[in-house]
Write a protein that holds these residues in place. Structure first.
Motif, PDB file in Angstrom:
ATOM      1  N   SER A 159     -14.981 -20.785 -21.327  1.00 51.43           N
ATOM      2  CA  SER A 159     -16.156 -20.103 -21.866  1.00 51.43           C
ATOM      3  C   SER A 159     -16.107 -19.872 -23.375  1.00 51.43           C
ATOM      4  CB  SER A 159     -16.359 -18.762 -21.150  1.00 51.43           C
ATOM      5  OG  SER A 159     -15.265 -17.902 -21.379  1.00 51.43           O
ATOM      6  N   LYS A 160     -14.907 -19.695 -23.965  1.00 48.05           N
ATOM      7  CA  LYS A 160     -14.853 -19.289 -25.372  1.00 48.05           C
ATOM      8  C   LYS A 160     -13.705 -19.883 -26.168  1.00 48.05           C
ATOM      9  CE  LYS A 160     -16.791 -14.865 -24.174  1.00 48.05           C
ATOM     10  NZ  LYS A 160     -16.550 -13.502 -23.842  1.00 48.05           N
TER      11      LYS A 160
ATOM     12  N   HIS B 238     -10.407 -19.518 -17.411  1.00 45.65           N
ATOM     13  CA  HIS B 238     -11.779 -19.037 -17.578  1.00 45.65           C
ATOM     14  C   HIS B 238     -12.107 -18.833 -19.050  1.00 45.65           C
ATOM     15  CE1 HIS B 238     -15.289 -16.457 -17.297  1.00 45.65           C
ATOM     16  NE2 HIS B 238     -14.640 -15.565 -18.020  1.00 45.65           N
ATOM     17  N   ARG B 239     -11.209 -18.224 -19.784  1.00 51.33           N
ATOM     18  CA  ARG B 239     -11.433 -17.918 -21.207  1.00 51.33           C
ATOM     19  C   ARG B 239     -11.612 -19.205 -22.021  1.00 51.33           C
ATOM     20  NH1 ARG B 239     -12.940 -13.487 -24.358  1.00 51.33           N
ATOM     21  NH2 ARG B 239     -12.053 -13.774 -26.405  1.00 51.33           N
ATOM     22  N   TYR B 240     -10.756 -20.182 -21.767  1.00 56.11           N
ATOM     23  CA  TYR B 240     -10.878 -21.448 -22.504  1.00 56.11           C
ATOM     24  C   TYR B 240     -12.168 -22.171 -22.149  1.00 56.11           C
ATOM     25  CZ  TYR B 240      -6.591 -21.411 -25.090  1.00 56.11           C
ATOM     26  OH  TYR B 240      -5.616 -21.089 -26.000  1.00 56.11           O
TER      27      TYR B 240
ATOM     28  N   GLU C  86     -11.670  -7.914 -21.062  1.00 56.43           N
ATOM     29  CA  GLU C  86     -11.973  -8.945 -20.065  1.00 56.43           C
ATOM     30  C   GLU C  86     -10.758  -9.217 -19.172  1.00 56.43           C
ATOM     31  OE1 GLU C  86     -12.503 -13.556 -20.649  1.00 56.43           O
ATOM     32  OE2 GLU C  86     -14.293 -12.515 -21.404  1.00 56.43           O
ATOM     33  N   LEU C  87      -9.584  -9.331 -19.777  1.00 58.93           N
ATOM     34  CA  LEU C  87      -8.370  -9.601 -19.007  1.00 58.93           C
ATOM     35  C   LEU C  87      -8.024  -8.420 -18.104  1.00 58.93           C
ATOM     36  CD1 LEU C  87      -5.916 -11.239 -18.191  1.00 58.93           C
ATOM     37  CD2 LEU C  87      -4.798 -10.514 -20.330  1.00 58.93           C
TER      38      LEU C  87
ATOM     39  N   TRP D  56      -7.184 -16.370 -15.611  1.00 64.02           N
ATOM     40  CA  TRP D  56      -8.072 -15.801 -16.632  1.00 64.02           C
ATOM     41  C   TRP D  56      -8.097 -16.711 -17.861  1.00 64.02           C
ATOM     42  CZ3 TRP D  56      -6.579 -14.128 -21.553  1.00 64.02           C
ATOM     43  CH2 TRP D  56      -7.617 -13.600 -22.325  1.00 64.02           C
TER      44      TRP D  56
ATOM     45  N   ALA E 145     -11.316  -9.576 -25.528  1.00 62.06           N
ATOM     46  CA  ALA E 145     -10.459 -10.337 -24.610  1.00 62.06           C
ATOM     47  C   ALA E 145      -9.590  -9.404 -23.771  1.00 62.06           C
ATOM     48  CB  ALA E 145      -9.593 -11.329 -25.391  1.00 62.06           C
TER      49      ALA E 145
ATOM     50  N   TRP F 121     -10.198  -8.557 -15.170  1.00 59.38           N
ATOM     51  CA  TRP F 121      -9.782  -9.683 -14.325  1.00 59.38           C
ATOM     52  C   TRP F 121      -8.586  -9.259 -13.476  1.00 59.38           C
ATOM     53  CZ3 TRP F 121     -12.044 -14.597 -14.396  1.00 59.38           C
ATOM     54  CH2 TRP F 121     -11.355 -15.611 -13.723  1.00 59.38           C
TER      55      TRP F 121
END
Length: 191
Positions: free
Chosen positions: A96-97, A92-94, A68-69, A89, A65, A72
């Motif tokens: 996708s995952k 997006h994270r919520y 990824e952040l 971000w 994470a 971003w």
């Protein structure tokens, strides 16, 4: 990659998924071993126990994470926009995952011993996020960046709470509401 290293990696990946979706307390190490396709003795050859495995899985999730952040945020040119970009971000994270909210807050709710490796992994992740938000707020020119970062972290964690209570369908609205509140905090801080 050696079979020993591969088994360890598979255990970490499987533990991350299984503990996130089923919960730490409700999941036996046998289940993780089965999901990883390894024997229970192989699991114990790599980890001292369930907490060690779960903490390692959380640190793995954090590393993924964080990378990824950071990628971003690197795409956001204006430093003044970076604190708010954390919320885009997060959306997006919520999406996708993040169907069960924040893995770290979920783990903290289940493991109360402050000395447990799981709890230490949670503290490390939250410390990292607060420090990142503080840096972003300082770079954005916010006065009292530590205070605003703490408030932004409360919003981030509030999104996770909403998702845990209302389910993954609540994530988009919760992130949008948190982003609106973040804009107010950041705007007030610049005045």
């Amino acid at each position: 990659m050696s079979p020993r290293r591969s088994a360890r990696n598979q255990l970490v990946t499987s533990a991350e998924e299984v503990f996130y979706h089923r919960g730490f307390a409700a999941t036996a190490v046998d289940t993780v071993a089965q999901e990883a396709g390894v024997s229970k003795p192989t699991l114990y050859a790599h980890f001292s126990g369930k907490s060690d495995l779960a903490a390692t899985a959380l640190r793995h999730r954090h590393a993924e994470a964080a990378e990824e952040l950071e990628e971003w945020l690197a795409g956001v040119e204006d430093p003044a926009d970076r604190p708010s970009a954390v919320f885009s971000w997060l959306a997006h994270r919520y999406e996708s995952k993040g169907g069960r909210g924040c893995a770290f807050l979920n783990a903290a709710a289940e493991v109360v011993d402050p000395e447990d490796p799981v709890r230490q992994a949670v503290l490390g992740e939250k410390r990292w996020l607060r420090e990142l938000l503080t840096t972003l707020c300082a770079q954005a020119g916010a006065p009292a960046p530590e205070r605003i970062a703490s408030q932004l972290l409360l919003l981030v964690d509030g999104v996770a709470g909403r998702v845990v209570v209302e389910g993954p369908q609540a994530a988009a609205r919760a992130v949008a509401d948190a982003a609106d509140a973040a804009a107010v905090l950041l705007g007030a801080g610049r005045r």
